[in-house]
Scaffold this motif. Sequence first.
Motif, short mmCIF file in Angstrom:
data_model
loop_
_atom_site.label_atom_id
_atom_site.label_comp_id
_atom_site.label_asym_id
_atom_site.label_seq_id
_atom_site.Cartn_x
_atom_site.Cartn_y
_atom_site.Cartn_z
N ARG A 329 0.52 -1.45 0.23
CA ARG A 329 0.07 -0.19 -0.05
C ARG A 329 0.43 1.32 -0.19
O ARG A 329 0.87 2.46 -0.86
N SER A 330 1.82 1.20 1.00
CA SER A 330 2.78 2.28 0.96
C SER A 330 3.58 2.84 0.00
O SER A 330 3.93 4.06 -0.63
N GLY A 331 3.84 1.53 -0.55
CA GLY A 331 4.89 1.80 -1.70
C GLY A 331 4.15 1.77 -3.03
O GLY A 331 4.47 2.81 -4.23
N ARG A 332 2.36 2.51 -3.51
CA ARG A 332 2.37 3.29 -4.22
C ARG A 332 3.03 4.55 -3.95
O ARG A 332 2.93 5.51 -5.05
N THR A 333 2.87 5.27 -3.37
CA THR A 333 3.08 7.09 -3.40
C THR A 333 5.12 6.75 -2.81
O THR A 333 5.65 5.43 -2.44
N GLY A 334 5.54 7.72 -2.88
CA GLY A 334 7.01 7.86 -2.64
C GLY A 334 8.14 7.35 -3.72
O GLY A 334 8.83 6.98 -3.70
N ARG A 335 7.40 7.65 -4.79
CA ARG A 335 8.03 6.45 -5.90
C ARG A 335 9.57 8.01 -6.85
O ARG A 335 9.18 8.99 -6.90
N ALA A 336 9.99 7.49 -7.52
CA ALA A 336 10.77 7.93 -8.71
C ALA A 336 11.60 8.91 -7.73
O ALA A 336 11.56 10.54 -8.10
#
Length: 555
Positions: A329-336
């Motif tokens: 779930r949390s991995g959907r944000t904070g990308r790239a």
Amino acid sequence: MMTFEGLGINEKLIQATTELGFVTPTPIQEKAIPVLLSGTKDFVGLAQTGTGKTAAFGLPLLQLIEVQNKFPQALIVCPTRELCLQIVKDLEQFKTYIKGMHVVAVYGGTSISMQIRDLRRGVQIVVATPGRLIDLIERKAVDLEQIKYVVLDEADEMLNMGFRDDIEFILKNTPNRESTWLFSATMPPEVKQVSKRYMTQPVEVTVGKANTGNVNIDHQYYVTSAHNRYETLKRIIDFNPGIYGIVFTRTKLDAQDISEKLTREGYDIDALHGDLTQGQRDKVMGQFRDKTLQLLIATDVAARGIDVSGITHVINYELPDDVEVYTHRSGRTGRAGKHGISLSIVHSREVFKLRQIEKIVQQPFHKLDIPSGKDVCRKQFFFFMDKLLQADISHGDYETYLPMLQEKFADVSKEEVLKRVAAMEFDRFLKYYENAEDLNVRESSRQSRDMRSGARDDRDQTRRRDTRGREFGNGDFQRLFVNLGTKDGFYKASFLQFILDMSDLKKDVLGRIDMKEMNSWIEIDKTAANKMIKALDGKPFKGRRIRMNDANSRG
């Protein structure tokens, strides 16, 4: 500084990646690419979502493929249609300067005959979801005999979704593969079992630690009472006027209910759950990607494989049971490299559970106060003022209307104009939050000490057993037996969602769930036990009947 050229990537791929702005390889790319370019080594790569895994396996694949051979040489298997299409999009960009290279996506929910025609035109790389690929194999519409490389992307999600048998079937039908590459965000036992059974001395690479969270994500939580959970969600959304995110719920009923409530109140929002047709799902995802929708309300199963850039917030309407699910779930944000926020709405008895997740993901969780009504109005007001000042007035013949505006407002002061603009924009907010209650649950000093030390301050969890193994201290609960277990493709969170969806019951009626390979035992409020039994007992599931009854009556 390491470069893609230094990793052994050829000139044509370097040209494409440079144009895409890829200069420095990410950690997973730097560690994986040199190994994968050999083409003969099995590989396990553990890295969080959004760390560049597609390029990590995509660039070596494109370099290893023999373009002159017009048959499938590489197979990429992933959990969902959305991820399938995203991988194809990335590969198409990477192969810009490689003539004759063809990539085809095959997935459910669309015409299989069109996909068969695409395959027959001659392709080197097939990107597939498990179900549709097996359908094509059984129709003899795809030949996997000459597949050299198999990539299992987001393997943990596929196994969590119940695709283990499908994956094993696919691996058995690629007998001549030279190497298998498995990429996963986490390493649960199911992934380990697949790697041991179908891979030979794989090279294992871990970026960060297994299950650890992305350092670009700020983990936050708010403590409120269970009956104020929806109101807290609404207030959090209002306090973050620029929010673009996903709200995760346990069940499709919750997703639909929250979506309908927020839509009625004027929010740009929609739900994503298992009852949607593929056409409806595509429409919702299209609106979310182009930001017509500000928020997506989704169940964990429905959100599998969603890859959308720029998500600012992930909101856990309720905490999941499994740490792996929280990580996804949390991995959907904070990308790239961008900053993201993962926030959770919990009641006081769930704080201990949150502390357990905190220890495993090895990232601090910050407790915040739920904003007051005045805080929300103030935040919205400043956001509106910034928008007003940043409004683009260069396009449009506003000068034509300026004399009329000046004449109309000749007797109105600047201050009054500003007040009227504010009133038009904020009248609803001001009225709604005028007498807003405090939604925070104030912890006692003892509770605070216990939660900080990780102690479970919840007497309902204290249990004693008699010689027959029955539980005392839970007089309001009844224990049910059901002939479903982990062998049926369930893990605790997906099993919980399944039984709640089948019975239309709320999570609040459930107690402890014990899952075994073949069977499970469920604690449930006595008043709801019969409803759950009627909803599940005798219903078909994967070609057999569900059996559910009172565990104590089984002797």
